[in-house]
Design a protein around this motif. Sequence first.
Motif, PDB file in Angstrom:
ATOM      1  N   ASN A 136      52.091  73.271  15.604  1.00 42.52           N
ATOM      2  CA  ASN A 136      51.238  72.544  14.628  1.00 42.52           C
ATOM      3  C   ASN A 136      50.321  71.461  15.324  1.00 42.52           C
ATOM      4  O   ASN A 136      50.931  70.725  15.920  1.00 42.52           O
ATOM      5  CB  ASN A 136      52.445  71.811  13.452  1.00 42.52           C
ATOM      6  CG  ASN A 136      51.604  71.215  12.411  1.00 42.52           C
ATOM      7  OD1 ASN A 136      50.728  70.596  12.630  1.00 42.52           O
ATOM      8  ND2 ASN A 136      51.832  71.656  11.197  1.00 42.52           N
ATOM      9  N   VAL A 137      49.091  71.649  15.014  1.00 46.57           N
ATOM     10  CA  VAL A 137      48.298  70.564  15.707  1.00 46.57           C
ATOM     11  C   VAL A 137      48.371  69.331  15.562  1.00 46.57           C
ATOM     12  O   VAL A 137      48.086  68.453  16.458  1.00 46.57           O
ATOM     13  CB  VAL A 137      46.815  71.114  15.543  1.00 46.57           C
ATOM     14  CG1 VAL A 137      45.749  70.469  16.110  1.00 46.57           C
ATOM     15  CG2 VAL A 137      46.756  72.423  15.815  1.00 46.57           C
TER      16      VAL A 137
ATOM     17  N   VAL B  70      46.059  63.767  33.992  1.00 42.63           N
ATOM     18  CA  VAL B  70      44.782  63.065  34.633  1.00 42.63           C
ATOM     19  C   VAL B  70      43.403  63.322  34.029  1.00 42.63           C
ATOM     20  O   VAL B  70      42.371  62.885  33.704  1.00 42.63           O
ATOM     21  CB  VAL B  70      44.705  63.557  36.206  1.00 42.63           C
ATOM     22  CG1 VAL B  70      43.248  63.039  36.571  1.00 42.63           C
ATOM     23  CG2 VAL B  70      45.983  62.630  36.799  1.00 42.63           C
ATOM     24  N   THR B  71      43.428  64.949  33.412  1.00 42.13           N
ATOM     25  CA  THR B  71      42.261  65.574  32.849  1.00 42.13           C
ATOM     26  C   THR B  71      42.223  65.024  31.649  1.00 42.13           C
ATOM     27  O   THR B  71      40.940  64.837  31.134  1.00 42.13           O
ATOM     28  CB  THR B  71      42.531  67.277  32.905  1.00 42.13           C
ATOM     29  OG1 THR B  71      42.737  67.756  34.243  1.00 42.13           O
ATOM     30  CG2 THR B  71      41.386  67.676  32.140  1.00 42.13           C
ATOM     31  N   LEU B  72      43.118  64.627  30.847  1.00 42.53           N
ATOM     32  CA  LEU B  72      42.923  64.157  29.428  1.00 42.53           C
ATOM     33  C   LEU B  72      42.201  62.733  29.646  1.00 42.53           C
ATOM     34  O   LEU B  72      41.492  62.234  28.934  1.00 42.53           O
ATOM     35  CB  LEU B  72      44.356  63.959  28.832  1.00 42.53           C
ATOM     36  CG  LEU B  72      44.649  65.249  28.289  1.00 42.53           C
ATOM     37  CD1 LEU B  72      46.112  65.185  27.709  1.00 42.53           C
ATOM     38  CD2 LEU B  72      43.831  65.959  27.263  1.00 42.53           C
TER      39      LEU B  72
ATOM     40  N   ALA C  97      45.860  72.391  25.276  1.00 39.33           N
ATOM     41  CA  ALA C  97      44.620  72.603  24.642  1.00 39.33           C
ATOM     42  C   ALA C  97      44.377  71.926  23.317  1.00 39.33           C
ATOM     43  O   ALA C  97      43.350  71.645  22.725  1.00 39.33           O
ATOM     44  CB  ALA C  97      44.499  74.317  24.438  1.00 39.33           C
ATOM     45  N   SER C  98      45.781  71.793  22.511  1.00 36.93           N
ATOM     46  CA  SER C  98      45.570  71.000  21.072  1.00 36.93           C
ATOM     47  C   SER C  98      45.378  69.643  21.384  1.00 36.93           C
ATOM     48  O   SER C  98      44.474  69.101  20.740  1.00 36.93           O
ATOM     49  CB  SER C  98      46.968  71.306  20.564  1.00 36.93           C
ATOM     50  OG  SER C  98      47.234  72.630  20.398  1.00 36.93           O
ATOM     51  N   SER C  99      45.930  68.836  22.340  1.00 37.71           N
ATOM     52  CA  SER C  99      45.877  67.619  22.867  1.00 37.71           C
ATOM     53  C   SER C  99      44.343  67.498  23.168  1.00 37.71           C
ATOM     54  O   SER C  99      43.559  66.431  22.795  1.00 37.71           O
ATOM     55  CB  SER C  99      46.495  66.885  23.964  1.00 37.71           C
ATOM     56  OG  SER C  99      47.764  67.064  23.496  1.00 37.71           O
TER      57      SER C  99
ATOM     58  N   ASP D  48      41.035  65.354  21.004  1.00 35.03           N
ATOM     59  CA  ASP D  48      39.842  64.407  21.646  1.00 35.03           C
ATOM     60  C   ASP D  48      38.524  64.729  21.530  1.00 35.03           C
ATOM     61  O   ASP D  48      37.534  63.948  21.050  1.00 35.03           O
ATOM     62  CB  ASP D  48      40.024  64.142  23.080  1.00 35.03           C
ATOM     63  CG  ASP D  48      41.563  63.313  23.517  1.00 35.03           C
ATOM     64  OD1 ASP D  48      42.092  62.839  22.507  1.00 35.03           O
ATOM     65  OD2 ASP D  48      41.877  63.138  24.708  1.00 35.03           O
ATOM     66  N   ILE D  49      38.310  66.130  21.533  1.00 34.98           N
ATOM     67  CA  ILE D  49      37.025  66.317  21.506  1.00 34.98           C
ATOM     68  C   ILE D  49      36.498  66.225  19.928  1.00 34.98           C
ATOM     69  O   ILE D  49      35.498  65.786  19.598  1.00 34.98           O
ATOM     70  CB  ILE D  49      36.859  68.109  21.578  1.00 34.98           C
ATOM     71  CG1 ILE D  49      36.998  68.059  23.085  1.00 34.98           C
ATOM     72  CG2 ILE D  49      35.130  68.380  21.445  1.00 34.98           C
ATOM     73  CD1 ILE D  49      37.178  69.692  23.377  1.00 34.98           C
ATOM     74  N   ALA D  50      37.395  66.461  18.971  1.00 32.92           N
ATOM     75  CA  ALA D  50      37.217  66.448  17.615  1.00 32.92           C
ATOM     76  C   ALA D  50      36.821  64.913  17.065  1.00 32.92           C
ATOM     77  O   ALA D  50      35.995  64.814  16.471  1.00 32.92           O
ATOM     78  CB  ALA D  50      38.349  67.135  16.721  1.00 32.92           C
TER      79      ALA D  50
END
Length: 568
Positions: A138-139, A168-170, A307-309, A313-315
């Motif tokens: 669940n996102v 680190v990527t986040l 990918a959900s996290s 952030d993109i959204a």
Amino acid sequence: MSAYLYPNADLGLSQTHFELRPSTTTVGRHPNNDLSLLLESVSRFHARLECRPDGYYLTDLGSSNGTFVNGERLSQPRRLADGDTVTFGRADFVFSTSPPEVFLSRKESSSTGKVGSGSVALVGDESSSSVILATQLNVEGAGLTTSKLNFLKGHDLDTLLKANERLVTLYKLSEALHASTTREEIMAKAMELLFDVMPADRGVILTMDGPDSWPEPAHVRFRDPDSGNELTISRTIIQKCIEDRVAILSRDAKIDSRFSSSESILAHDIRSAMCVPLLSGKKMLGVLFVDTKESVRVFTDDDLAFASSFANDIAMSLDNMALFQENVNKERLAAVGQTIAGLAHNIKNILQLARGGIELMDSAIQREAAEEIASYWPVVRRGIERMQKLTQEMLDYSRQTRPELVEANVNSVINDTVATFMQDAMDKNVEFEVNLSDDVPMRMIDPDGLNKAIMNLVSNSIDAFEGFGGKITLSTAVVNGAIHIKVEDNGKGIPKDKIAKIFQPFFSTKGSKGTGLGLPMTKKYIEDMGGELKLESEEGRGTTFTIVLPLQASTAGVASTDTSPAAG
């Protein structure tokens, strides 16, 4: 020699290339630049490209965020080579002498990512009701939380290293999104980071115009551009992701019984795929879809959580960008409304003056009083002249054409301007003192614009005396690598509560006598020359306006020290 600047696709500019002028091309946010870039990281007057016999030279004009060539910040003019990456602030361009038909075709054939709906095909039998997709997460609760990281302590070193790499990527994503200025830049940077840490072969961000619209491709990326130029996605997966607001994971669709009813998935050989909704709060903005066609690199539950996290952030960044643009549009509408209101107020005052004179003339005409008609006519004429002046000032203030700069002596322009005021000053008991430094060099200026600017400032000073007389001092000097022109008076000064508004269009301290465009126009004349207008005033003691013109390299070989003009 023809040369071009080709913008990075991530900037989202409508033009694919910009041809440089055969002499000098200026770059900045201000509309009077030859290349006007409405980007946050670009200064109003950012850089200059000059065509010389041996090639094009790039000079930074004291910009806030710098000008770079191949990642190296410029401190002095530099000759450009074909293929150099030129960066204004954070906006990347490629300098090339190749014409667009050659450069763009070569770039397209070597591109590692494709943007546009033509790269994506949605397939599937939408009428099928028997498809039941597996939802792995669940996102709304997605994320690399502390509890999840603690859980990883019992896992092997490779798992811990992967978790650390993605954390680190986040952080990198957060920094990249914060620095992005367009939707396209947000999506491009996000996909680049995602491909760095995930075994994805293809990916796409699809965005929605509204809650009832179907998502359309906004940014597409391929790890191997030679593997094909079309990404096929099952409508079944996307529809389930959007309707249930869940992230979906498919491990090898060919053998996954949960997808056996979806012919579209089987037909297009999707080995492993993830589809994650772009959610900002409760708002659905679209989906992020990635897949891999190698069975040895299938996605895992941890991949889905990451990918959900990532998508969250993109959204949020896309949503914030939309809100920012909405606020900008509202501010523009408010500015237009304020301008119209100020204009209407000025026109009403002028028409009232003219109308009073016309009514007096009508009365005199009925009585055939020729002498009275002659005495009332100047009132009407003054109204017409003021209307004409207001119209001309509006045209000057709103002009978008860049003034022609010529090499001239600032002191000579000031002497000519003062000469036109001497008789009027004597009539109004105003004393002039002129102190011009002999060290002021020649500079590329707009003599007519500088003349009008100084005339406006001197006229304001004379009006500030209100007929009681006073002293105006004009002086020039070279200070910290710039020409300073000062217009000082010992008049009544400007009240503190009005200083902040003094450069706003249609704001005037002269009541019905002023149009409210004199100082905004003066500021514009100076900024068009790459300069800055400063104000100091103390009520009851006087006012000082300072015109600052940074020195520039001229045809006479004068050394230059460019500084960035203040935002207006």
